[in-house]
Each structure stands twice: as C-alpha cells, then as structure tokens.
Design a protein around this motif. Structure first.
Motif, PDB file in Angstrom:
ATOM      1  N   HIS B 476     -17.283   8.774 -42.895  1.00 16.45           N
ATOM      2  CA  HIS B 476     -17.859   7.937 -43.957  1.00 16.45           C
ATOM      3  C   HIS B 476     -18.237   6.549 -43.460  1.00 16.45           C
ATOM      4  O   HIS B 476     -19.355   6.097 -43.653  1.00 16.45           O
ATOM      5  N   GLY B 477     -17.257   5.884 -42.826  1.00 21.12           N
ATOM      6  CA  GLY B 477     -17.521   4.485 -42.495  1.00 21.12           C
ATOM      7  C   GLY B 477     -16.908   4.031 -41.191  1.00 21.12           C
ATOM      8  O   GLY B 477     -17.008   2.864 -40.822  1.00 21.12           O
ATOM      9  N   GLY B 478     -16.235   4.951 -40.479  1.00 14.22           N
ATOM     10  CA  GLY B 478     -15.539   4.552 -39.255  1.00 14.22           C
ATOM     11  C   GLY B 478     -16.426   4.602 -38.011  1.00 14.22           C
ATOM     12  O   GLY B 478     -16.149   3.910 -37.032  1.00 14.22           O
ATOM     13  N   ILE B 479     -17.471   5.411 -38.054  1.00 11.34           N
ATOM     14  CA  ILE B 479     -18.294   5.614 -36.851  1.00 11.34           C
ATOM     15  C   ILE B 479     -18.945   4.306 -36.365  1.00 11.34           C
ATOM     16  O   ILE B 479     -18.846   3.983 -35.177  1.00 11.34           O
ATOM     17  N   PRO B 480     -19.553   3.502 -37.245  1.00 10.54           N
ATOM     18  CA  PRO B 480     -20.131   2.243 -36.748  1.00 10.54           C
ATOM     19  C   PRO B 480     -19.062   1.338 -36.129  1.00 10.54           C
ATOM     20  O   PRO B 480     -19.333   0.659 -35.138  1.00 10.54           O
ATOM     21  N   ALA B 533     -19.058  11.744 -26.791  1.00  9.14           N
ATOM     22  CA  ALA B 533     -20.490  11.439 -26.737  1.00  9.14           C
ATOM     23  C   ALA B 533     -20.795  10.022 -27.208  1.00  9.14           C
ATOM     24  O   ALA B 533     -21.880   9.508 -26.993  1.00  9.14           O
ATOM     25  N   MET B 534     -19.819   9.384 -27.867  1.00 13.99           N
ATOM     26  CA  MET B 534     -20.027   8.011 -28.326  1.00 13.99           C
ATOM     27  C   MET B 534     -19.664   7.003 -27.249  1.00 13.99           C
ATOM     28  O   MET B 534     -19.632   5.796 -27.508  1.00 13.99           O
ATOM     29  N   GLY B 535     -19.365   7.481 -26.058  1.00  7.66           N
ATOM     30  CA  GLY B 535     -19.061   6.568 -24.963  1.00  7.66           C
ATOM     31  C   GLY B 535     -17.590   6.219 -24.841  1.00  7.66           C
ATOM     32  O   GLY B 535     -17.222   5.303 -24.117  1.00  7.66           O
ATOM     33  N   VAL B 536     -16.744   6.987 -25.518  1.00 10.67           N
ATOM     34  CA  VAL B 536     -15.299   6.758 -25.413  1.00 10.67           C
ATOM     35  C   VAL B 536     -14.807   7.410 -24.117  1.00 10.67           C
ATOM     36  O   VAL B 536     -14.916   8.622 -23.960  1.00 10.67           O
TER      37      VAL B 536
END
Ligand SMILES: Cc1ncc(C[n+]2csc(CCOP(=O)(O)OP(=O)(O)O)c2C)c(N)n1
Ligand code: SF4
Ligand code: SF4
Lengths: 206, 645
Positions: B476-480, B533-536
């Motif tokens: 919902h809101g954690g990705i950004p 894939a988010m660079g973690v």
C-alpha cells in the motif's frame, strides 16, 4: 424521569469475550424479530479481529426509526456471557430490567499470572443489584455433553434468555429454536439440547 | 420519515415486485444499492468500518460486465473508478476515513474536472475510533473539495442513498460522497432490497478536451475552479428538489429548533419521548434532519430560524453544520442562541446518542439535565472492577515468532529493548506494542514505519534502527519508503511480516496473497522476488516459527551496513485454520512441567493457561506453532507432530 419500558419496544445488550459466540446469538435474536415482523436494529461492536477482546452487541426490537445505541441505563435486558465483562452491562441495564448472568470465567493472562485483579462473583452480583436490575443467574455447570460432544455455551445462554426472561414475551422461544435448528442442520440435536438445557435451567427461578 | 415513523425511502424509490425485506448491514446496503444503480466498477482498499461494502460484492455472483477489486491502496482504487467514470460508466470507490487522506490528491483533481458517468465515493468514518486511527471527520474533505456529500440516517437509508448519489452524480457531472459511520456501516437492519440492475450498455467516451481533463495552466485551472463551485450549487438545488433534508416545523412559532446530521436524526424521537415524561409543558421541537451535509441546506435552515427561538445543532465530531448555521443566522438576522460545540455544550470527540439530544434540548430550555437516577457511583465501581483485556495476537499467529525473534536478537547483541527504535505500522503487526512483547514503539499511517525509521537514523542514534511492517501495508504505502532508503543507502533493517493476507481488516486478498487464493485471472506478486529487484543487497527470508534461526538471522542483519530486509513468512493462523490446517501438534508433559510459567509470560499465547500444578493447552485454540515448546526451559512441551505449513 420515569423508568419504564414502553411495552412494544425491547432493548437487549449482550456482552462477553470474542470467540464466545455472542455475535451469533445477537444476530439470531435480530432474525427472530424480523421474522415476527418487528422492527429491529442489531449493532455488534468488537475491537479488532483478534480473539480475546471484549464484545458488545445491542439489539433494539420493536421500533421504526431507531438509533443503533441503547442509552445508558435503559436496556430492558442484559445478557452477560462472562463474569468480568458482565460489569460492562451494569451501566446498560435499566432499573427494573433483567440481567442474565452466565457465570463463566475467562481470565486475562495478567490475571492468570497473578499480576492483575479479577472481580469476585459476589462483587458482580452486588453491582448488578445496585443498578436496580433483577438478577437471573445461569450456572455454567448446567452445560453438559450430549452424545460425547460439548454443548455450545452461546445456544445454552440463548435458551435461557428467551426461556427465562421477558425476552420470551417479545420473541417466541419455539420460533427462536426453529431458527437455531435451521441454521446448523448438522448439529440440530446438539443445539436443541443446549437450548433446552438453558430453558430448563431458568425454569427453577432465579 | 413519514408520520408513521417509517423511513421515507419508499417515497423516493419505487420498489419493484421482486423487492425483498432482508436483514443486512449498512455496508451491504451500500453494496446492494450500487448493484441496483447499475454500477459497473467497484474498487476499494479495506479499512474498518468500510470493508463490508466491497467485501460483500466480491462474494456475490455478478454479471460479467461488472468488475470488483481490492486495489493496492485507496488512491489507486479511486483513480480506477475515476477513469471508468470519465469513460461514461458508473463506478464506486470504497474506503475508511484514513483512506480518503491517501486518495485525496486525486479526488481534488477529479472534483475540479467533473465526471461523465456516475462516480460515488463511499467513505466510512469512525466516531468513537472503535478501530483506532485518527478520529477524523470526512465532511471536512467534502467542504474543502466542494463535493456533494450525503449521509444516511439508518441502515435502510444507506441503500436508497447510494442510488440517489449515482443519480445526483450524473445529473450535475460531479463525484458524490456517501458518508456513513461505524454504527450504520456495521449495524444490521431490515432493508427492502430490490433486484440488481445490470450496467447500462453505454459506448465508452473518448473525449479529447485538455480544458476538462488536464490541469495545464492557470486559465484551465481557474475555469475548473469556477466549474466545481457551480456544480456544488447545482447539487444543493437538486438535493432540495429530491427532498433529502427533512424539515418539520412545529405548529406554533417559537420554541426549540434542532438541526441533526446523519445518524443523529435517528435518536431524536426517542429522546423527545424521554423529555416529554420529564419536562412540564413539553413542546415538540421543530426539526431539520440533514442527510445532504454538503452543501449546507441554507434555505431550510433559514426557515427553521424564522420559526424558532433557540437552535440546537447535533452532529458527531466537527461542528461543520454548526459553523454554517452561524453564517446563515447572521444572514437572516436570527438573534437566538445556538447550542452545540462552539458554546461548549458538546465535545468534538466521540459518538452521539440519545443522551446528547436530551442534554442539548435541556440546555436550550434552560433546564437541569434530567438524570435517570444517581447511579454514577455504581457505574464508576463497575468500570473500575472490570479486568483489562489487552489485545494480543491470536494463538498461533506468526507475528508472535517475529516479535520474539527481534527481542532475542537485540538481547544477543547485548542491546536493551529501551535503546533500540523499532518503528511500527498499521495492522495486526502493531500488536507487538503490547505485552508480553513490547517490541514496537509507534504507529503513524500506512507505510510510515520505513520513513520514520530513516528519520531516527539521522537523529544521531548509536543503536540500530528497525522498521516493522505487514505485507499489505508494504504494498500500500511502504514501497516508496523502501526505495527511498535504498537510494540514500540508509543503515536500516526493515522486517516485513508477510502473512499473505490483509488480516486485521478481516482477511482481504492483496498482491502477495498465494496464487491459489488470488481472484481468478489475477497474478501474484512475490515479495521474495520484488525486494531484491528494488536494489536491496541484504535480503533474508525467515520462518517465524523457527525461533532460533529467525533470531540469528535478525541479529546478523543488524550487524550489516546499508538497507537490510528480513521477510518473515508464514500464513495468518486464522486463515490457515479456516482451511483446517495446523502447524503441528504439541502437548505438555506434566512430569516435566515445573509450572514456571515461562511459556505464558514469554509468548502470551491465549491457548496456554495455568492449571493447578502444570500449564495446560487448549487444543481447540492451539495452532501448533510450537513457539511455547521452543521457549520452555525444561523441554516440557513436546512437539508431537510437525504440521503442514
Ligand atoms: C490509509 C488506511 N487504509 C486502510 C487502513 C485500514 N487498515 C488497518 S490495518 C490494515 C491491513 C494491514 O494488513 P497487513 O499490513 O498485511 O498486516 P496484517 O494485519 O495482515 O498483519 C488496514 C488495511 C488504514 N488504517 N489506513
Ligand atoms: S488475524 Fe492472523 S495475523 Fe492477525 S493476529 Fe490473528 S493470526 Fe495474527
Ligand atoms: S503451539 Fe503453543 S504457542 Fe503455538 S498456538 Fe499452540 S499453545 Fe500457542
């Protein structure tokens, strides 16, 4: 201000702990009222999805337009399914109204560990009477097994409520039992036994 | 209402032969009303008390031409509904009040553009904050956005109100809010429900008109600002024509006049009956029951002022109607008192009931508030003796293992719990704030845990900082927030508690729900693929039921630099149990149990209790997660069988 029930209307508050089936019997009362062509509003409130929190249900029978909340000190009947939660019903019942106390005890963890207090039955009884209510006590020991299966406590309490209080004048006990039978056809016999045991327990008087 | 006390709903909607009297909730009434209105698309994001509306639609067999979905968050849900409405079809979007904060950016914009097909926003407020979160009043948004808002007074009216809102929306070309509150959304009452109507077969509109569909430049923006103001005025006229606001003037002039908002109107008659018994020479007040709370029904209010000496405004939360009543009073030279929140009679906090009506009228009449009886001391004592029931996670909840693993990892690192910031987020995951865990410190808004944690990192703390968040909240809101932390290379550990469901709000699906349980035709998004894939760079997966391994993994992660993500995976126990699954089977060995109570004090699991000399397990509740066995110092809890998950 006079403390009267307006005859054609009947307000019930049910209190207990999540997982005891309080919501289910409230809903059954509402369905029975609807079947009897009485106006009804059934308003359950529970905290979050988890088990073990307090639950309160308000059933308002016999009114056209009706706000969901029963005013403080004006419920005709309080049904309490747990001893400590029953104290939340003390502020709901009207003087002269009935209070059905099912004496089950469900101690919160802190109480079990000896870190918090839990009310004694005598204290609860005293406060119910001090609120001006007529106390009806339902003994958890009246709940037994039937063909090896444990009877559902909420149906036992429902039987006691319609069989042993004025709710039985508003809702026909036979009709309520019939709803119960139709709701769980596979467990009809067990539920009928529980309902009957509740009815029977109340026939001995308070 | 008509004189017999029946909802005047029937007056507005003509019922067909097929209409049936059904016992349904306010939320279901909203859903069925939308079906009756021929809605094509309904989207939403779960949130108490609104979830039952879309939740019930998803369980119905609907025509092929309709589409219902839980979207990733409220803004996306609204954007979808708005697109459908721009293309000329009817759409509805559902959310709780907090969700409107999230969607608001788009709602403002669409309000100024207007719509082609009917667009209804169903928002459910929670006066009394039964489900937690900010006790906010969505009517403030309607005012700020210049959008019409209607509010049912009863469950039965919720059904009518949605149908009416679609008509209004198409008549004036604007989104329309239907606002309800917890006591209506969750109440069950008899409603005459008519057969659903299939969506009209409308050719989709593809209209190229930048003056309407963009905000590019001052000329466009200001023209749209004029438009939205005009549409709201038209809405007011339409509401008056529809007879939405119910004005009943007393036969004789003078006396008290009442303005009530939404559900409060349902308490008036009951309160009047009580007052009639208590007040000598009681006179029935004049009443304006407001169902269209935006725009303010100024004309009806002026007629009320002209008839009455004193006005009482009865509305939950913010004094929106009251403020506008003051404006109209000034305009119409009304010189009497206005009783409400602004004069201190009522608070801006909590729900209203019969007692508020009695108090307001008593105040207006200059009477002592009639008290039922002096039971105050009894009530106070009852309140004091009630045992507290702090809520905890369910028996077998996977979050229990994660909280324990975090606490143990800190101990392994010789850190005290009071010196390590563990930010929290919304959902069952927040229950880590309570005993026996006391792991999580705070809760702000969906996804805020990660940004908050980043802020704590910059505060100069010498200790590690951890963020905890549930799967649905992360989508919902954690990705950004996570992307931001990765870009800025923050030293931070994010623990995602993935139980595959949006659990706290009643088990809705989300993008990460197992493929088998995704609605048909949907694809699952696997967090274990997404996060790397988010660079973690430092990514770990743990099983919260394997306490030792989970603890070591968290402790190791805390040592590494940069962003670490720990994905704790195990299905919500309630959901798994509904399918008859069990994680295993455990039993207490009475010979070995010393009744030291460690299992109870450490796990706080509701299935454990203390019997005379040993601990006992309620096998009806137990999920067999074996965490109690893993914390027992005497190996007195035997793991009899490993289960499925
Ligand atoms: C903006 C906003 N939308 C919706 C909610 C309602 N809400 C509270 S908890 C929750 C779900 C949390 O799900 P998840 O993160 O998966 O945690 P779980 O409860 O499953 O542990 C939602 C949707 C809210 N508080 N704020
Ligand atoms: S509902 Fe599921 S996630 Fe929430 S506390 Fe219970 S088991 Fe845990
Ligand atoms: S195994 Fe132990 S901790 Fe897990 S659910 Fe059963 S009693 Fe509770």
């Amino acid at each position: 201000m006079t403390e009267r029930s307006t005859g054609s209307t009947y307000d019930v508050v049910l209190v207990g702990v999540g997982g005891q089936g309080v919501l289910t019997i409230g809903r059954l009362m509402a369905e029975a009222a609807l079947d009897a062509d009485l106006g009804v509003n059934f308003y359950p409130t529970k905290g979050m999805a988890q088990r073990g929190g307090g639950v309160k249900v308000q059933v308002r029978i016999g009114r056209g337009i009706v706000g969901p909340q029963i005013p403080e000190g004006r419920a005709d009947l309080v049904v309490a399914m747990e001893r400590s939660e029953a104290l939340k019903g003390v502020t709901c019942v009207r003087p002269g109204g009935e209070f059905l106390l099912y004496g089950h005890v469900w101690e919160p963890t802190q109480v079990m560990l000896g870190k918090a207090d839990y009310p004694a039955e005598e204290q609860v009884r005293e406060l119910i009477l001090a609120a001006g209510a007529r106390l009806r006590y339902l003994d958890p020991d009246g709940l037994h097994s039937c063909d090896g299966a444990r009877m559902p406590a909420n149906i036992y309490v429902l039987g006691a409520a319609v069989g042993g209080t004025d709710l039985g004048r508003v809702l026909d006990p036979e009709a309520v039992l019939d709803l119960v039978r139709r709701r769980w056809e596979r467990h009809a016999a067990l539920n009928e036994a529980a309902f009957g045991a509740g009815l029977e327990a109340m026939s001995h008087g308070p | 209402m008509d004189r017999n006390g029946k909802p005047d709903a029937h007056k507005r909607a003509k019922l067909s032969e097929g209409a049936k009297n059904q016992l349904i909730t306010g939320n279901e009434a909203v859903a069925l009303g939308a079906l009756r209105a021929g809605v094509r698309v309904v989207t939403g994001y779960p949130g108490t008390p609104s979830s039952g509306a879309l939740g019930s639609l998803l369980q119905m067999d609907a025509e092929e031409s309709r589409h219902f979905e839980w979207s990733t968050n409220e803004k996306i849900a609204f954007d979808i509904a708005a697109g459908t409405a721009w293309a000329g079809q009817r759409a509805m979007c559902t959310m709780k009040m907090s969700g409107l904060n999230v969607a608001s950016d788009s709602v403002f914009s669409i309000a100024h553009s207007g719509v082609n097909g009917g667009l209804v926003i169903y928002v459910a407020d929670d006066p009394g904050a039964h489900a937690g979160m900010v006790e906010q009043d969505s009517r403030g948004y309607a005012r700020m956005m210049d959008l019409p808002m209607v509010e049912p007074m009863t469950v039965a009216e919720a059904y009518e109100m949605v149908i009416l809102a679609f008509e209004l929306s198409e008549r004036i070309g604007s989104p329309v809010f239907v606002r309800s509150v917890t006591s209506i959304a969750n109440s069950h009452a008899a409603v005459m429900v008519d057969e659903p109507v299939a969506p009209e077969d409308r050719e989709p509109i593809l209209e190229r008109d930048i003056a309407k569909y963009t905000k590019a430049g001052s000329a466009i923006a200001q023209a749209q600002h004029h438009d939205v103001i005009r549409r709201l005025r038209q809405a007011g006229e339409a509401m008056r024509e529809m007879g939405l606001n119910d004005l009943r003037l007393a036969h004789e002039p003078g006396g008290v006049g009442i303005i009530s908002a939404g559900v409060v109107g349902a308490y008036l008659d009951e309160a009047f009956a009580l007052l009639e018994d208590a007040v000598p020479q009681w006179r029935q007040p004049s009443v304006l029951r407001v169902r269209g709370t935006n725009p303010f029904p100024a004309e009806e209010a002026r007629r009320l002022f002209a008839r009455c000496d004193t006005i009482v405004v009865l509305e939950e939360l913010e004094p929106h109607l009251e403020r506008q009543a003051w404006v109209e009073a000034r305009r119409s030279d009304f010189g009497g008192r206005i009783v409400g929140k602004l004069d201190g009679t009522f608070e801006r906090v909590g729900e209203y009931g019969v007692g508020h009506v009695v108090r307001g009228v008593s105040e207006a009449l200059g009477l002592e508030e009639p008290r039922a009886m002096e039971r105050g001391a009894v009530y106070e004592k009852a309140d004091r003796l009630t045992a507290a029931r702090p809520i905890t996670v369910c028996a077998g909840c996977p979050h229990r293992g994660t909280f324990l693993a975090i606490n143990r990892a800190l101990r392994q690192r010789k850190l005290h719990r009071d010196e390590v910031m563990v930010t929290g987020d919304i959902g069952c995951t927040i229950l880590g704030m309570n005993p026996p865990f006391e792991t999580v410190w705070n809760e702000v808004s969906m996804g805020a845990s990660i940004g908050l944690a980043q802020g704590y990192v910059y505060s100069g703390l010498k200790t590690p900082v951890i963020a905890t968040i549930g799967d649905s909240t992360f989508f919902h809101g954690g990705i950004p927030g996570l992307i931001n932390a990765v870009q800025h290379q923050v030293d931070l550990t994010v623990i995602i508690m993935d139980n595959y469901w949006t659990a706290m709000t009643g088990m809705q699906t989300n993008p990460g729900t197992q493929a088998t349980f995704q609605p048909s035709g949907n694809r699952r998004i696997d967090l274990a693929e997404l996060i790397p894939a988010m660079g973690v760079e430092h990514f770990f997966v743990i099983d919260p039921f394997q306490l030792e391994e989970a603890t070591t993994t968290v402790a190791d992660a805390l040592r590494l630099p940069g962003v670490k993500v720990v994905l704790a995976r195990q299905e919500c126990a309630i959901q798994a149990q509904r399918r008859g699954l069990r994680a295993g089977l455990v039993a207490v060995d009475a010979e070995l149990c010393t009744a030291c109570r460690r299992c109870i004090t450490v796990t706080g699991c509701p299935s454990l209790s203390l019997d005379d000399e040993t601990v006992s397990i309620d096998q009806g509740l137990c999920y067999g997660c074996s965490l109690c066995a893993q914390v027992c110092p005497f190996e007195a809890i035997e793991i009899k069988r490993e289960g499925h998950p």
